[in-house]
Design a protein around this motif. Structure first.
Motif, short mmCIF file in Angstrom:
data_model
loop_
_atom_site.label_atom_id
_atom_site.label_comp_id
_atom_site.label_asym_id
_atom_site.label_seq_id
_atom_site.Cartn_x
_atom_site.Cartn_y
_atom_site.Cartn_z
N GLN A 1 9.57 1.37 7.79
CA GLN A 1 10.85 1.56 7.68
C GLN A 1 11.85 0.64 7.25
OE1 GLN A 1 8.70 2.95 10.24
NE2 GLN A 1 8.69 4.50 8.85
N GLY A 2 11.12 -0.68 6.99
CA GLY A 2 11.79 -1.91 6.79
C GLY A 2 12.37 -2.82 7.86
N ASN A 3 12.16 -2.41 8.85
CA ASN A 3 12.40 -3.36 10.14
C ASN A 3 11.60 -4.49 9.78
OD1 ASN A 3 14.22 -1.31 11.30
ND2 ASN A 3 12.51 -0.27 11.81
N ARG A 4 12.09 -5.80 10.28
CA ARG A 4 11.59 -6.98 10.36
C ARG A 4 11.79 -7.78 11.57
NH1 ARG A 4 14.32 -11.94 10.08
NH2 ARG A 4 12.94 -13.63 9.27
N LEU A 5 10.52 -8.25 11.69
CA LEU A 5 10.60 -9.26 13.21
C LEU A 5 10.29 -10.67 12.75
CD1 LEU A 5 10.96 -8.85 16.01
CD2 LEU A 5 8.61 -8.75 16.27
N GLY A 6 11.35 -11.53 13.11
CA GLY A 6 11.17 -13.11 12.64
C GLY A 6 10.62 -13.74 14.13
N TYR A 7 11.21 -15.05 13.89
CA TYR A 7 10.80 -15.74 15.11
C TYR A 7 11.57 -15.69 16.23
CZ TYR A 7 7.17 -17.85 12.15
OH TYR A 7 6.14 -17.79 11.30
N GLY A 8 12.76 -14.98 16.35
CA GLY A 8 13.35 -14.54 17.16
C GLY A 8 14.96 -15.54 17.30
N ALA A 9 15.23 -16.52 16.51
CA ALA A 9 16.43 -17.22 16.49
C ALA A 9 17.55 -16.84 15.62
CB ALA A 9 16.21 -18.42 15.62
N GLU B 1 -0.25 -8.22 0.02
CA GLU B 1 -1.24 -8.25 -1.00
C GLU B 1 -1.75 -6.82 -1.48
OE1 GLU B 1 -3.39 -8.51 2.87
OE2 GLU B 1 -1.60 -9.13 1.83
N SER B 2 -1.28 -5.97 -0.59
CA SER B 2 -1.80 -4.56 -0.67
C SER B 2 -0.57 -3.53 -1.51
CB SER B 2 -2.01 -3.57 0.43
OG SER B 2 -3.11 -4.40 1.21
N GLY B 3 0.52 -4.34 -1.65
CA GLY B 3 1.37 -3.37 -2.51
C GLY B 3 2.80 -3.55 -1.96
N ILE B 4 3.73 -2.91 -2.60
CA ILE B 4 5.31 -2.84 -2.18
C ILE B 4 5.59 -1.67 -1.54
CG2 ILE B 4 7.73 -2.78 -3.26
CD1 ILE B 4 6.45 -4.61 -5.62
N ILE B 5 6.21 -1.82 -0.22
CA ILE B 5 6.92 -0.66 0.28
C ILE B 5 8.26 -0.82 0.04
CG2 ILE B 5 7.27 0.39 2.50
CD1 ILE B 5 4.85 -1.38 3.53
N HIS B 6 8.79 0.14 -0.78
CA HIS B 6 10.29 0.33 -1.09
C HIS B 6 10.82 1.50 -0.22
CE1 HIS B 6 13.44 0.60 -4.19
NE2 HIS B 6 13.82 1.33 -3.25
N VAL B 7 11.64 0.62 0.72
CA VAL B 7 12.44 1.48 1.94
C VAL B 7 13.32 2.24 1.08
CG1 VAL B 7 13.36 1.16 3.83
CG2 VAL B 7 11.71 -0.42 3.25
N GLN B 8 13.59 3.56 1.50
CA GLN B 8 14.66 4.65 0.95
C GLN B 8 14.51 5.79 1.86
OE1 GLN B 8 13.65 6.25 -2.87
NE2 GLN B 8 15.54 6.55 -3.42
N ARG C 1 12.09 6.90 4.15
CA ARG C 1 10.85 7.59 3.40
C ARG C 1 10.32 6.32 2.49
NH1 ARG C 1 9.60 12.74 4.47
NH2 ARG C 1 8.62 12.78 2.60
N PRO C 2 9.50 5.45 3.04
CA PRO C 2 8.90 4.17 2.15
C PRO C 2 7.71 4.65 1.03
CG PRO C 2 8.02 4.06 4.28
CD PRO C 2 8.67 5.31 4.44
N ARG C 3 7.88 4.34 -0.16
CA ARG C 3 7.04 4.78 -1.11
C ARG C 3 6.29 3.16 -1.68
NH1 ARG C 3 9.44 5.53 -5.72
NH2 ARG C 3 11.41 4.75 -5.00
N ILE C 4 4.98 3.29 -1.85
CA ILE C 4 4.34 2.33 -2.50
C ILE C 4 4.32 2.34 -4.03
CG2 ILE C 4 2.00 1.36 -2.94
CD1 ILE C 4 2.54 1.07 0.04
#
Length: 200
Positions: A129-137, A180-187, A190-193
């Motif tokens: 869904q495009g959610n990202r987790l970083g290191y927390g800062a 390395e497996s592809g691109i997830i386009h968040v839309q 409903r993501p699409r490879i």
């Protein structure tokens, strides 16, 4: 029961560390090739400078510079928990700095956020869904919240994907995610490879 951010960080760090140096190099090369195709004709581009064991961006930066694309790198300001920007014309000026991240210490060429069209963002964990987790800062979340015009491509190894990453109001979702497996386009959730590289 849903996993906490701390639990997800610990699990994904172990997955990433399980990759051999050769595997990380091969997967990073594959991701770099896909990024170069996506960024063709685009500039300036903001690119994070990787520290092991992240997806290595050294090859991406050098290839962009060779073809004349201007590269902007973030510089961490711990005192203000923010990012300032510098153009990078010569990767040899990078030295290990804040949080062990290579930065152009003493050789900064100031850049403005409004010059950036696309930013390449590091991901510790992500979901489709495009959610990202970083290191927390929260450095990147604050920067992107202040500059919503910047389009984002988050990069990570495929093993860093989680079924769900908990998000908060202050978390900025990625526009696209590349492994390395592809691109997830968040839309619209409903993501699409869109891209599947030949090499894995």
């Amino acid at each position: 029961m849903a996993k906490t951010k701390q639990e997800i960080r610990a699990e994904v760090k172990q997955r990433r560390l399980a990759l051999t140096p050769q595997e990380r190099a091969e997967k990073s090369s594959c991701i770099c090739a896909a990024l170069l195709s996506l960024l063709d004709g685009t500039g300036p581009v903001m690119v994070y400078i990787a520290k092991p064991p992240e997806v290595d961006t050294e090859l991406l930066v050098s290839r962009l510079l060779v073809r004349g694309t201007r590269v902007i790198v973030p510089v961490i300001e711990r005192e203000t928990t923010s990012l300032r920007l510098s153009y990078l014309e010569d990767p040899s000026v990078l030295v290990e700095s804040t949080f062990c991240v290579p930065e152009p210490v003493g050789c900064e060429i100031p850049a403005r956020p409004d010059e950036i069209g696309i930013a390449i963002i590091p991901l510790l964990a992500f979901d489709r869904q495009g959610n990202r987790l970083g290191y927390g800062a929260g450095y990147y979340d604050r920067f992107l919240a202040s500059h919503p015009h910047v389009k984002t491509i988050g990069v990570a190894f495929a093993c860093q994907e989680m079924p769900e990453v908990p998000g908060e109001a202050t978390d900025i979702r990625m526009d696209r995610i590349l492994t390395e497996s592809g691109i997830i386009h968040v839309q619209e959730q409903r993501p699409r490879i869109l891209y599947n590289p030949v090499s894995k």
